[in-house]
Design an enzyme around this catalytic site. Sequence first.
Site, short mmCIF file in Angstrom:
data_model
loop_
_atom_site.label_atom_id
_atom_site.label_comp_id
_atom_site.label_asym_id
_atom_site.label_seq_id
_atom_site.Cartn_x
_atom_site.Cartn_y
_atom_site.Cartn_z
N ASN A 1 30.24 -16.41 73.21
CA ASN A 1 30.40 -17.28 72.06
C ASN A 1 30.49 -16.39 70.81
O ASN A 1 29.50 -15.82 70.39
CB ASN A 1 29.18 -18.22 71.98
CG ASN A 1 29.15 -19.03 70.69
OD1 ASN A 1 30.14 -19.09 69.95
ND2 ASN A 1 28.00 -19.64 70.40
N LYS B 1 31.15 -17.21 67.75
CA LYS B 1 30.72 -17.83 66.49
C LYS B 1 31.75 -17.54 65.38
O LYS B 1 32.94 -17.46 65.66
CB LYS B 1 29.32 -17.36 66.13
CG LYS B 1 28.36 -17.50 67.32
CD LYS B 1 26.92 -17.33 66.98
CE LYS B 1 26.09 -17.49 68.25
NZ LYS B 1 24.67 -17.48 68.01
N HIS C 1 25.83 -27.05 70.28
CA HIS C 1 25.19 -25.74 70.06
C HIS C 1 24.13 -25.90 68.97
O HIS C 1 24.32 -26.67 68.02
CB HIS C 1 26.24 -24.71 69.64
CG HIS C 1 25.68 -23.32 69.59
ND1 HIS C 1 24.96 -22.86 68.52
CD2 HIS C 1 25.68 -22.33 70.51
CE1 HIS C 1 24.56 -21.62 68.77
NE2 HIS C 1 24.99 -21.27 69.98
N GLU D 1 23.33 -24.21 66.48
CA GLU D 1 23.78 -24.01 65.10
C GLU D 1 24.51 -25.24 64.57
O GLU D 1 24.43 -25.58 63.40
CB GLU D 1 24.66 -22.74 65.02
CG GLU D 1 23.79 -21.49 65.10
CD GLU D 1 24.43 -20.32 65.81
OE1 GLU D 1 25.66 -20.26 65.91
OE2 GLU D 1 23.66 -19.44 66.27
N GLU E 1 19.68 -23.28 75.94
CA GLU E 1 19.54 -22.25 74.90
C GLU E 1 18.35 -22.57 74.01
O GLU E 1 18.48 -23.34 73.05
CB GLU E 1 20.81 -22.20 74.04
CG GLU E 1 22.05 -21.79 74.79
CD GLU E 1 23.03 -21.08 73.87
OE1 GLU E 1 23.44 -19.98 74.21
OE2 GLU E 1 23.34 -21.61 72.79
N GLY F 1 19.88 -15.38 68.75
CA GLY F 1 20.10 -14.42 67.67
C GLY F 1 18.82 -13.76 67.17
O GLY F 1 18.82 -13.13 66.11
N SER G 1 19.86 -14.39 73.21
CA SER G 1 19.58 -12.95 73.26
C SER G 1 19.80 -12.33 74.64
O SER G 1 19.04 -11.48 75.07
CB SER G 1 18.17 -12.67 72.73
OG SER G 1 18.07 -13.06 71.38
N GLY H 1 25.67 -12.45 70.25
CA GLY H 1 25.79 -11.11 69.66
C GLY H 1 26.35 -10.06 70.62
O GLY H 1 27.23 -9.28 70.25
#
Length: 267
Positions: free
Chosen positions: A9, A11, A105, A107, A178, A184, A224, A246
């Site tokens: 992902n 982002k 998600h 976010e 998640e 993150g 993570s 990430g």
Amino acid sequence: MRRLLIAGNWKMHMTAGETEHFFKDFLPPFSEEPLKGALAKGHIEVAFFPAFTSLYVASFAMEGAPKGFSLGAQNVHWEAKGAFTGEISPSMVAESGCRYCLVGHSERRHLFGETDEMTQRKIGALHDVSLKPVFCVGETLEEREKGKTFPVVERQLLAGFDGVPSEKLSLETVVAYEPVWAIGTGKTASESDAQEACHYLRAVVARHFGKDAADGIRILYGGSVKPGNTAKLLAMDDIDGVLVGGASLKSDSFLDIVKAAVTTLGA
Ligand code: PGA
């Protein structure tokens, strides 16, 4: 056996130019063993979720790549068309070469107000055009500390899947567990905590949609994920893949994650 899904992902990272550069580095090792064989046998699928503006470049870059690579979008609107400035419809996503789309998600839930009801509409709209939702659920740290992990993820899951026919779940839907506190932050859930939550989610699917749906649906862990913790997570019975933020942005670290996944197949 459920096919492993290793998903990146991206982002709001990676311009079209950066996307092109990424694939130049990322794809060559897939024409050699062991990656070539693992993809050819269909045991593993690698999916990318770039920004909308990078989808075409990613799709073009993957044209000559072996089977086993897929694309997904990060968001979608549930309406087929209309006056919704700034939104993207399910058929627009499908025509961009996507097979998947993220829904719910954290976010989107926490920064952009995506509600359970919106996730339900998006999942239905994606199924209508044969796109596969990757439906994210997860508890906040506060909810975990209050012992509410299971009720929270169960509520999210059942709200999003309300009205979905069970046969759509087994092959056409992916769940990603998640935990919000792991996204993150560098704090990964332990493999046993991740397994416990994924097992619980599969049991909820079994209870409400039947055994076939529960046996077929793929459940990923995200939060993570790094090259060093991938194999341990994938060794768990109910974890069928990883959703990586990430560590998917650099071709070498994402490649190391895919390699770690291949070792768990014994391929
Ligand atoms: P992270 O993000 O791997 O950077 O924690 C995961 C995600 O948001 O899907």
